[in-house]
Write a protein that holds these residues in place. Structure first.
Motif, short mmCIF file in Angstrom:
data_model
loop_
_atom_site.label_atom_id
_atom_site.label_comp_id
_atom_site.label_asym_id
_atom_site.label_seq_id
_atom_site.Cartn_x
_atom_site.Cartn_y
_atom_site.Cartn_z
N GLN A 169 0.85 -1.21 0.00
CA GLN A 169 0.00 0.00 0.00
C GLN A 169 0.88 1.25 0.00
O GLN A 169 0.59 2.22 -0.69
N ARG A 170 1.96 1.23 0.76
CA ARG A 170 2.84 2.40 0.80
C ARG A 170 3.44 2.67 -0.59
O ARG A 170 3.48 3.81 -1.05
N ALA A 171 3.86 1.63 -1.28
CA ALA A 171 4.42 1.81 -2.62
C ALA A 171 3.37 2.40 -3.55
O ALA A 171 3.65 3.32 -4.34
N CYS A 172 2.15 1.92 -3.45
CA CYS A 172 1.04 2.42 -4.27
C CYS A 172 0.81 3.91 -3.97
O CYS A 172 0.69 4.73 -4.88
N VAL A 173 0.78 4.24 -2.69
CA VAL A 173 0.52 5.63 -2.27
C VAL A 173 1.63 6.55 -2.78
O VAL A 173 1.37 7.65 -3.28
N GLU A 174 2.88 6.11 -2.69
CA GLU A 174 3.98 6.97 -3.13
C GLU A 174 3.92 7.21 -4.64
O GLU A 174 4.19 8.31 -5.11
N THR A 175 3.53 6.20 -5.38
CA THR A 175 3.37 6.37 -6.84
C THR A 175 2.25 7.36 -7.13
O THR A 175 2.39 8.25 -7.97
N ALA A 203 -5.40 25.68 -2.67
CA ALA A 203 -4.38 24.66 -2.93
C ALA A 203 -4.33 23.64 -1.79
O ALA A 203 -4.12 22.45 -2.04
N LEU A 204 -4.54 24.09 -0.57
CA LEU A 204 -4.50 23.17 0.58
C LEU A 204 -5.71 22.22 0.54
O LEU A 204 -5.57 21.01 0.76
N THR A 205 -6.88 22.77 0.24
CA THR A 205 -8.08 21.93 0.13
C THR A 205 -7.86 20.87 -0.95
O THR A 205 -8.16 19.68 -0.74
N ALA A 206 -7.31 21.30 -2.09
CA ALA A 206 -7.12 20.37 -3.21
C ALA A 206 -6.07 19.32 -2.87
O ALA A 206 -6.25 18.13 -3.16
N LEU A 207 -4.99 19.74 -2.22
CA LEU A 207 -3.92 18.79 -1.88
C LEU A 207 -4.44 17.72 -0.93
O LEU A 207 -4.23 16.51 -1.14
N ALA A 208 -5.15 18.13 0.11
CA ALA A 208 -5.68 17.16 1.08
C ALA A 208 -6.66 16.22 0.39
O ALA A 208 -6.64 15.00 0.61
N ALA A 209 -7.51 16.77 -0.48
CA ALA A 209 -8.50 15.93 -1.18
C ALA A 209 -7.81 14.94 -2.12
O ALA A 209 -8.19 13.76 -2.17
N ASP A 210 -6.78 15.40 -2.83
CA ASP A 210 -6.04 14.49 -3.74
C ASP A 210 -5.39 13.35 -2.95
O ASP A 210 -5.39 12.20 -3.38
N LEU A 211 -4.81 13.69 -1.80
CA LEU A 211 -4.15 12.66 -0.99
C LEU A 211 -5.17 11.65 -0.45
O LEU A 211 -4.92 10.44 -0.47
N HIS A 212 -6.31 12.15 -0.02
CA HIS A 212 -7.35 11.25 0.49
C HIS A 212 -7.83 10.30 -0.62
O HIS A 212 -7.91 9.09 -0.44
N ARG A 213 -8.14 10.90 -1.75
CA ARG A 213 -8.68 10.11 -2.87
C ARG A 213 -7.64 9.08 -3.33
O ARG A 213 -7.95 7.91 -3.53
N GLY A 214 -6.40 9.55 -3.45
CA GLY A 214 -5.32 8.66 -3.91
C GLY A 214 -5.11 7.50 -2.95
O GLY A 214 -4.95 6.34 -3.38
N ALA A 215 -5.09 7.79 -1.66
CA ALA A 215 -4.85 6.72 -0.67
C ALA A 215 -5.99 5.72 -0.69
O ALA A 215 -5.77 4.50 -0.58
N GLY A 267 -6.50 1.30 -1.59
CA GLY A 267 -7.12 0.32 -0.69
C GLY A 267 -7.13 0.71 0.76
O GLY A 267 -7.51 -0.08 1.62
N LEU A 268 -6.72 1.95 1.07
CA LEU A 268 -6.75 2.39 2.47
C LEU A 268 -8.10 3.02 2.78
O LEU A 268 -8.71 3.64 1.90
N ARG A 269 -8.54 2.87 4.00
CA ARG A 269 -9.81 3.49 4.43
C ARG A 269 -9.49 4.66 5.31
O ARG A 269 -8.98 4.48 6.41
N LEU A 270 -9.83 5.85 4.86
CA LEU A 270 -9.51 7.05 5.64
C LEU A 270 -10.74 7.55 6.38
O LEU A 270 -11.86 7.16 6.07
N ASP A 271 -10.47 8.43 7.33
CA ASP A 271 -11.53 9.07 8.10
C ASP A 271 -12.51 9.75 7.15
O ASP A 271 -12.11 10.53 6.29
N ALA A 272 -13.80 9.45 7.29
CA ALA A 272 -14.79 10.00 6.36
C ALA A 272 -15.26 11.40 6.78
O ALA A 272 -15.96 12.06 6.02
#
Ligand code: ATP
Ligand code: MG
Length: 184
Positions: A64-70, A106-118, A122-127
């Motif tokens: 999962q970490r490798a996937c997230v870094e990509t 930019a901060l809103t977009a960055l956080a959203a991109d990271l959440h969506r990407g993670a 296959g990771l489950r993030l705080d909803a």
């Protein structure tokens, strides 16, 4: 017979993405923490642990970490200015925080991109909706009022991936990777 070690059998790490203050901003945050909390006891966050979480991944295995870094390598986000100009208190965890009153796009977009990407890895993030903040103190003995502050300016030009470990003496954070923000 020992089972062969496979990648997904490696112990999972607890990871999160964050904005990581430089030493000068850390000192300002410590002063802010000590001033705001002067009427209350609690558990101050040590200077070296102060950070702004972008996305909390939680337990993450090597695959999962490798996937997230990509996934992160494909994120496009320009540098931005963050104004930390609001402090407040969340009663349930009795947390004192400092935050931007206005979220830079930019901060809103960055956080959203990271959440969506993670989540795509296959990771489950705080909803719950994302709320950018820096925790200054936990378990406050006296509630604090939400207050406007003299802004602390934070020119943000990078973000980091952090490993969090729980040790007997408290939580330890290690920056494991850094990405620079760049104009397209
Ligand atoms: P500890 O859990 O040992 O008391 P901590 O909360 O500082 O310490 P972590 O739980 O690893 O350490 O959390 C790292 C960062 O991610 C912190 O800023 C924390 O507030 C945030 N965080 C933790 N869990 C979540 C979650 N489920 N959703 C969003 N952010 C979270
Ligand atoms: Mg925690």
């Amino acid at each position: 017979m020992p089972t062969p070690e496979r990648e997904h059998d490696l112990p999972a790490e607890r990871l999160f993405f964050a904005l990581w203050p430089d030493d000068a901003l850390r000192q300002q945050l410590v002063r802010c923490r000590d001033t705001l909390a002067s009427n209350s006891n609690g558990r101050p966050i040590p200077a070296e642990n102060l950070h702004l979480t972008l996305a909390f991944l939680g337990r993450t295995d090597a695959r999962q970490r490798a996937c997230v870094e990509t996934m992160v390598n494909a994120i496009q986000c320009p540098p931005f200015e963050l104004q930390l100009n609001r402090s407040g208190y969340w009663p349930r965890p009795r947390v004192l925080w400092i935050a931007p009153a206005e979220m830079p796009e930019a901060l809103t977009a960055l956080a959203a991109d990271l959440h969506r990407g993670a989540e795509g890895c296959g990771l489950r993030l705080d909803a719950r909706p994302y709320r950018a903040h820096i925790t200054l103190m936990r378990k406050l003995t006296q509630p604090a009022k939400d207050t406007d502050l003299q802004p602390l300016n934070w020119p943000v030009d990078r973000f980091v991936l952090v490993r969090s470990s729980t040790l007997p003496q408290g939580v330890k954070y290690e920056v494991v990777r850094e990405w620079k923000l760049a104009e397209k």
